[in-house]
Design a protein around this motif. Structure first.
Motif, short mmCIF file in Angstrom:
data_model
loop_
_atom_site.label_atom_id
_atom_site.label_comp_id
_atom_site.label_asym_id
_atom_site.label_seq_id
_atom_site.Cartn_x
_atom_site.Cartn_y
_atom_site.Cartn_z
N PRO A 67 0.83 -1.21 0.00
CA PRO A 67 0.00 0.00 0.00
C PRO A 67 0.86 1.26 0.00
N HIS A 68 0.27 2.36 -0.48
CA HIS A 68 0.88 3.67 -0.24
C HIS A 68 -0.20 4.58 0.33
N ASP A 69 0.14 5.82 0.60
CA ASP A 69 -0.74 6.65 1.43
C ASP A 69 -1.93 7.25 0.70
N ALA A 70 -2.06 7.02 -0.60
CA ALA A 70 -3.28 7.47 -1.29
C ALA A 70 -4.45 6.61 -0.82
N ILE A 71 -5.60 7.23 -0.65
CA ILE A 71 -6.74 6.55 -0.06
C ILE A 71 -7.16 5.33 -0.86
N TYR A 72 -6.97 5.37 -2.20
CA TYR A 72 -7.40 4.26 -3.04
C TYR A 72 -6.39 3.12 -3.04
N SER A 73 -5.25 3.28 -2.38
CA SER A 73 -4.23 2.23 -2.40
C SER A 73 -3.85 1.78 -1.00
N LEU A 74 -4.76 1.89 -0.05
CA LEU A 74 -4.45 1.51 1.33
C LEU A 74 -4.33 0.00 1.51
N TYR A 75 -4.80 -0.78 0.53
CA TYR A 75 -4.82 -2.23 0.69
C TYR A 75 -3.86 -2.94 -0.26
N GLY A 76 -3.09 -2.18 -1.06
CA GLY A 76 -2.15 -2.81 -1.98
C GLY A 76 -2.81 -3.19 -3.30
N HIS A 77 -2.06 -3.95 -4.08
CA HIS A 77 -2.54 -4.31 -5.41
C HIS A 77 -1.87 -5.61 -5.86
N THR A 78 -2.54 -6.33 -6.75
CA THR A 78 -2.03 -7.59 -7.30
C THR A 78 -2.10 -7.56 -8.82
N ALA A 79 -1.10 -8.15 -9.47
CA ALA A 79 -1.11 -8.27 -10.93
C ALA A 79 -0.36 -9.54 -11.32
N ILE A 80 -0.48 -9.91 -12.59
CA ILE A 80 0.22 -11.09 -13.12
C ILE A 80 1.26 -10.63 -14.12
#
Length: 414
Positions: A67-80
């Motif tokens: 995650p980073h501190d932007a509200i839309y990225s508080l939970y992280g991200h996944t990709a392939i």
């Protein structure tokens, strides 16, 4: 074009409105991607030649972004990630793309009708973007056969077709992480067996609280929208809606082929190291605001008791705030989000309050305060079944004081 070559999907400008990218960076990524594809003559994503069949130069990886501190990225991200060591093809398939220019986007999001898409970008652009955010990116290279890799690539390309690329997004049950997990699991011939790391029982609400600990108002907003279905204990697979949980489970997973087992992950490396700072904890939390509201309510009510006269302005203010918040809560009861459909906070945050404002202003006798008092009591009892947003119980006590003033004190003095 050689036989068995598959052309890389064209990346159109409108496809890169991604939840993990800020608006300004989106345009830079699109322009870079289009330029790269133009000068490269649309390089094939992979080439299934005899060399790749023999040496298996293709790698399929799961990318997990912190995650980073932007509200839309508080939970992280996944990709392939798809990487061909022979041809140099290196692409990232991302299920977190959406177009916020669609009409009524916010309204659609509230009612759970948000559509996300599968997007594709070159890996170096993906890497630079997360480097700019200061995020850590982990790569888990999957320990799967060449045939299983081909199944994953074929499935991704099938998903990328215009008629297939859009899916109905749901944060807990069908998001960019679960989509990546499912397409991998369905392409593996054997069974993936996950190892339970601990016996801690957690709910969906508990899990997201871990990520919003330093963002109390984000946590408050989440809890205000979620109902008691978010408090049910998750299964191990259900907990994989969070990128870091899926990464953890992949690290400890085994693939079972007719009784024989092997690790799901062949190697694990950190592509980018995090350089973000911990968010500072604010003292201006919802609970503090709730206590301030309680004190103000008590002081005003005490003065009213001595004067034997209620404050119309204060009552209208509280009815207006709770009524407007109630419009959102009521709308979410009819949402396709399964965890918002049963929210007991509707008992004190209810748009019906707005309808009674004229009668309160005109000091007309009505049953509003009696009904509201009963609703508040039910709300307090409901705390046994649902975890409320921070400070909401304190707010309920404040509202109970106001109702009690009208139904007990002012009635006797009339």
């Amino acid at each position: 074009m050689k036989k068995n070559e598959i052309i890389a999907p064209k990346v159109e400008k409108r496809e890169y409105f991604c939840i993990v990218k800020q608006l300004k960076s989106v345009f830079r990524i699109i322009i870079s991607t289009i330029f790269l594809m133009a000068v490269s003559g649309f390089t094939p994503v992979y080439s299934q030649t005899s060399t790749t069949r023999t040496n298996d130069s293709i790698e399929i990886s799961l990318l997990t972004c912190s995650p980073h501190d932007a509200i839309y990225s508080l939970y992280g991200h996944t990709a392939i990630r798809y990487k061909d060591l022979t041809t140099g093809g290196d692409w990232v398939f991302n299920y977190g793309v959406f177009n916020f220019r669609k009409p009524f986007f916010v309204l659609r999001f509230v009612f759970g009708k948000t559509d996300y898409e599968l997007g594709v970008v070159p890996f170096h652009i993906f890497q630079k973007e997360y480097e700019r955010f200061g995020c850590q990116v982990n790569e888990q290279v999957l320990n799967i056969t060449h045939e299983e890799k081909m199944k994953i690539i074929n499935a991704l390309e099938e998903n990328y077709r215009p008629e297939n690329k859009v899916y109905r997004y749901n944060f807990f049950y069908n998001n960019c992480t679960t989509q990546a997990r499912d397409i991998i699991a369905k392409s593996i011939t054997g069974d993936i067996v996950y190892k339970k790391i601990n016996n801690e029982k957690k709910s969906f609400r508990d899990e997201i609280h871990d990520y919003t600990e330093n963002y109390p108002w984000a946590s408050f907003g989440n809890d205000l929208c979620l109902g008691f279905k978010a408090d049910k204990t998750m299964t191990l697979v259900e907990s994989q809606f969070l990128p870091e949980n899926l990464m953890r489970d992949f690290d400890n997973a085994q693939i079972v082929y007719d009784g024989k087992t092997k690790p799901l992950v062949k190697s694990n490396q950190i592509i980018l190291k995090s350089n973000t700072n911990e968010a500072s904890v604010t003292i201006f939390r919802p609970i503090l605001c709730a206590y301030i509201f309680l004190i103000i309510t008590f002081v005003i009510s005490f003065k009213e008791y001595r004067r034997r006269k209620t404050s119309i302005v204060f009552d209208v203010f509280t009815m207006l705030i709770t009524g407007m918040a109630g419009i959102v809560v009521l709308a979410l009861l009819f949402s396709e989000h399964p965890t918002t459909s049963t929210n007991l906070q509707i008992l004190i945050l209810n748009p019906i309050s707005l309808l009674f404002i004229p009668t309160v202003i005109k000091k007309k006798k009505n049953s509003y305060w009696h009904i509201y008092e009963a609703a508040i009591v039910l709300f307090l009892i409901g705390s046994v079944f649902q975890d409320y947003a921070e400070g909401m119980t304190i707010v309920a006590l404040s509202l109970l004081i106001r109702s009690w003033m009208h139904t007990r004190i002012m009635t006797k003095s009339a």
